[in-house]
Design a protein around this motif. Sequence first.
Motif: not given
Length: 745
Positions: A72-73, A321-322, A367-371, A399-401
């Motif tokens: 939610l961003w 997501y991280p 999750g951190y590394l994949n993002t 940001t998220l992205t």
Amino acid sequence: MKRILLSLVSGYLFMSCSSVTDLSVTPSKSDLKFPVLAKSWDEGMPLGNATVGVLVWKRDSALRFSLDRTDLWDLRPTDSISGPNNRFAWVKEQVRKNDYLPVQKKFDWPYDQLPAPSKIPGAAIEFSLKQLGEPLHVQLYFNNALCEASWKDGTTMKTFVHATEPVGWFVFENLQEDIVPTLVAPQYNKTGPSGESDPVTGQDLRRLGYEQGKIIQNGNEIVYHQKGWGDFSYDVVVRWEKVGTTLRGVWSVTSSMSADKAADEVKEAMQRGINKDYDAHMDYWNGYWAQSSIELPDSILQKQYQSEIYKFGSASRENSYPISLQAVWTADNGKLPPWKGDFHHDLNTQLSYWPAYSSNHLAEGMGYLNTLWNQRDTYKRYTRQYFETDGMNIPGVCTLTGEPMGGWIQYSMSPTCGAWLAQHFYLHWKYSADKTFLKERAYPFLKDVAVYMEQVSVVDANGVRKLEISSSPEIFDNSLEAWFKNMTNYDLSLMHFIFKATAELAAELNLQEESAHWLALKKQLPDFDLDESGSLTFSKGFPYDKSHRHFSHAMAIHPLGLIDWSEGENSQHIINATLQRMKECGPDWWTGYSYSWYGNMKARAFDGEGAAEALRTFADCFCLKNSFHVNGDQSNTGKSKFTYRPFTLEGNFAFAAGIQEMLLQSHTGIVRIFPAIPSGWKNVSFKNLRAMGAFLVSAEKKDGRVIKVRVFSEQGGLLRIASPIDGKILEYKTVKGKWLEIPTR
């Protein structure tokens, strides 16, 4: 025919929800237990699965579930981070001209003044307590990731967030009063002027300028649709069934950034039923808790550690997501979360993943590394635009992205930030010994950062490689003075690390020419700057002479391990002098994460008493009742002059890493058992903590003597371990998939 089909569907849903609910729980000594519900969102009971989350608390006369979701961003671009002056070269020129105000206006001010980009809240579910009254007992069961409340009349409420699906369940049993859920939307567009504009305490939601979303109720289902900025929107759905004295329901939050649809998720959950979902939920959590465990004689540290590992399992998954500043627990107070709930890569995300490795939760750490891996194109585009080089750096605040958000650019657009994030790829390789990961992820990621670091730095007339202007996070804030003419130890340590680590990984892959190239670059770097006592400074001429929360000057000691106790007298002197100087300057402007980080450094110096003291101060003074770290000292005992309470998670997870450093260390290539525990800890044990080399280690100390050490080798290879008898280094050629008993007498 239509009526028959509707009847069949209704009957199926009824049968799936009318069976006896079996949400059995297993209490632990560390569970959170309270006689009443919390009366503030940031003290609520936290539940989550790294995608959706909930805080359980009381607002006014209602039991409240604050619902959240990670994607939610509001992703509207910051217009000032563009244009012809969106260049590091322009910043350097302004520094040389002593004309820094234009830089502040362009990059710093928008972060403080504009409400977005930002994480935004979801919604809330409320149950009136006017007739039911206050519960007599509230408990969060860590083993089950389930919150329970009970009332005097026999009513009980249990709620959990499904471990692997974007839904949450609630069930009231023995319900004597007629209550139903209501859905409460965030107030994005209420009358009156917008309020707070401070990014630390949280900006008023109305500043986002949204048209208020609609809530529609149809029987036993409520749907809320909220449109955000641009084409973004999100949905919240809650559905329930009342059978006799039992009320069961399920909710979901989904966003337009995902294929998930809240209405479908809720419908499918109701069809599966609460018992089947709870079984699947417990499959995850049973496996999670089986990965590792510890037993400490200090009940405060034990309870805090359990709460941190629980929150880590609630906030991280392999494909999530991280962990952002607040993860799945965004503020529910009419405001945006502190610091916009963004991704701070100047410290926060890195510390949040420190405990992933030794706790044997590598999958959750992915999750951190994949993002980071999936956003490489975004980072490379940013690097080409802002630094005008090839290779890859990463925004320090994004940001998220992965887009830069600005702020104090000495750290939010730091020239070395990417190297610190790259360390997590290095650590995953070292702890997993996964050669496929080394070849396909770790080395390519580190190499991209190293290529950038080679190009962004220059070589002076003496053959010394350096940055033309350098920084150390938050030292001198965002002023002109925050840019140093001489290399800071912060930037220097990250440059030393990236060239050293990239060379090591290249050699592991038999890329000898590439390895030699990176080592040659490392040799061009200057030595770390020390003051007259031998303590690390911020930069030449700038000693650590006043209290500060970010130990950027000491990165070489921890977490990078470039200066380590094992290297002998000279390194030990630097470590002792640095820690002593930090102690002398005092903790006036430390936050909670400072104590956690300090505890990690004390453990690396084999100071068990010092490590335990720092970590106990964190737990006692900088956490709310629900274990959330809130930066400021909440104890009124003078542990810091910061007494505010913006909630962020990095201090929590750095605490867990500090406990692990006390129990097991392997960063030098030698496994050490109980390297930094207080002398009074006569009985202490751990199971399946992970050491570098993909070794799982279990050990027990009883009545002051180590009585058991077992090592499981995931990948095979050479194990070097300090003997628990006399400290001598033992070497074993291990067999993949086999246990090894280490002599203890």
